[in-house]
Each structure stands twice: as C-alpha cells, then as structure tokens.
Design a protein around this motif. Structure first.
Motif: not given
Lengths: 166, 138
Positions: B114-116, B119-120, B125-127, B130, B134
């Motif tokens: 997964p790209p984030s 650092d997400a 940032t609310p997950q 996602s 993400g």
C-alpha cells in the motif's frame, strides 16, 4: 427564471443523454416519444440530486472527438499487441507487472474517463487509485519500458482529459 | 418474415461476415490467453480482447446487416458499445482490487505494498474510510 431552470434541470447534460438513450432505444423521434422521454429523463436527473454527485464541467467537444480518435487507434494497436503476446509460442520472456503513475488530473469525471480508456485498451488494467497522493496503480501485461507507459498515459490521455474536464 | 438474411446483398454480406469472423477470432484468442497466462493479473488482460475490439467488430457487423435489411440506420449497437465501455471498468476494478487485497493480506511479494502505510497515520488522516490501498476507487 434561471433558478427555476436550475431546479428543474440540475444536470442538463445527464438529462440530454438520458433523452438520447430513450430515443435510441425506441428508434423514434415521434412527438409522443420525445415528450415521454423528456418527462422521464427530467425526473431521473432530479432523483440524482439525492445522490449528491460531485460537480464537474465538460468543455470543448471537439477535443473530445480527437481524444476518441486517439483511443480508437490505441484500442486497435493494443488488441494486436496483446493477441501477438498470447499467440507467441512458449510464452516466456514476457515481463508484466504493476506500475504506479502520478497524475495531475483530479477532476472526478476525468478520472472516470481515464479508467474507461485504460480498461478499453487491452494490456492495461486499472487496479487502484490513491486519492491522497493522486496516483493510479495499473497492471501492465507487457511492461518492458516503464517510462514509455507513463508517457502514454500522461501524454496521450491525461493532458487531453485535463483540457476537457478541468 | 420479409427481412430474411438471403435478401442481404453481397456487398453488405461479405464485410459483415468478415467483421463477424474477426470478432469471433479475437474473442477466441482472448479465451486462449485466459488459459495460457499464469497469474491472475495476467489473466485479467486476456478476455479484454473480446470485450473491446471483438465485440466492436460483432456490433459493427450487426449494425451493417440490420441497417441494410431494414433500409434505415440501426443504432442500438452504439448504445451497447457505450454501456459496455462504461460498465466493464467497474467489474475489472472490483476483481483486481479483490485480488490485490487478498495477495497483500497473504503477504505476497508479487504485489506492490500500500502506498500510504506509516505516513498516512502520522499525518493524522482518518483511516476509517480508506480502502486497502488507502484511497477510494473512482
């Protein structure tokens, strides 16, 4: 008057498209068909308000035609390319893999159109879209030159889509 | 039935037959690819031959035959094409994302991570909304 129009026709393009589909299905442009189709498409478009669709704009229909031409040529070429890969004896030596491409296009309808284009050309499949970083993840059947694919997606499609939708 | 296929003139019958044959051959090649390819992600490419140019040729043949037989333009096929183009990505994305989710949760090396990941979470940032990647599919 304008407010009334906006309430009656919240999505003029959608309404026109639905009416066009109705006339095509009925294969008739008789007044009765147009009236019934008009009422139905206005009512259907009005129910779309409930869905709270993202806003968007669409400009330059001529540029859309040139994009359509580019895509049709690419569909022919990629069909040929994938058919050759399938029929190649042995089937070895093929490199396929995932490719992440950063995009500048953010308009939702532009992205949806890009998804249709990527899917309509054999050899590329749209796997995922990362909204935060604005990148797409594609799976590419014949991934020999990554840069060439990035140039194709960004140069041939994305710039034209940005002209149309942004 | 007065619009029998025998009434079709040769100038329309020959291109229609060639188009039908081309469409059928392309679809067959796509099916062969489905058998020959090794992984899920490669296999997903093969049938798109049939769903793009293959069905395109068959619909062109259909438009030609029925337009000539009924002496007017038959345009239903344009609608079929448009609906195919709009709906195929949805199914393909659903399949590809399901496979990706499965492979990632199995820890396969062949799919990208997964790209984030970290650092997400670090950016707060609310997950909750996602997906596995993400982001949300469009």
């Amino acid at each position: 008057m304008r407010r009334l129009m906006r309430r009656l026709l919240p999505y003029p393009m959608m309404t026109a498209t639905l009416l066009g589909v109705w006339l095509l299905l009925n294969e008739s442009v008789a007044p009765g068909t147009i009236i019934l189709g008009g009422v139905l498409s206005v009512a259907t478009a009005a129910t779309l308000c409930v869905l709270d669709l993202p806003g968007g704009r669409f400009r330059r229909p001529q540029a859309a035609l040139s994009l359509l031409g580019v895509v049709l040529v690419d569909i022919l070429r990629s069909n040929w390319a994938v058919a050759k890969i399938i029929l190649r004896p042995g089937g070895g030596g093929r490199v396929s893999g995932f490719l992440r491409i950063p995009l500048d296009l953010r308009a939702p309808y532009g992205l949806a159109t890009l998804a249709c284009i990527v899917t309509a050309t054999p050899g590329t499949v749209w796997v995922a879209y990362d909204r935060r970083r604005n990148t797409i993840l594609l799976h590419i059947l014949d991934l020999v030159d990554e840069q060439e694919w990035i140039d194709t997606i960004k140069g041939r499609y994305e710039t034209r889509l940005m002209e149309l939708f942004e | 039935m007065n619009n029998h296929l025998a009434d079709l003139p040769a100038w329309a019958a020959i291109p229609a037959a060639l188009l039908l044959l081309a469409g059928a051959v392309l679809t067959l090649i796509g099916t062969v690819g489905l058998l020959r390819f090794g992984s899920f992600y490669q296999r997903v490419h093969a049938p798109t031959l049939g769903s793009t140019l293959g069905i395109g040729c068959i619909l062109l043949a259909s438009m030609l035959v029925f337009s000539v037989l009924e002496s007017r333009a038959i345009l239903h096929e344009v609608l079929i094409t448009a609906l195919m183009v709009v709906t195929t990505p949805i199914t393909l994305m659903l399949l590809a994302r399901a496979a990706l989710y499965r492979d990632r949760s199995e820890g396969s090396d062949e799919v990208p991570p997964p790209p984030s990941g970290q650092d997400a979470r670090a950016s707060g940032t609310p997950q909750s909304q996602s997906g596995p990647d993400g982001g949300q599919a469009v």
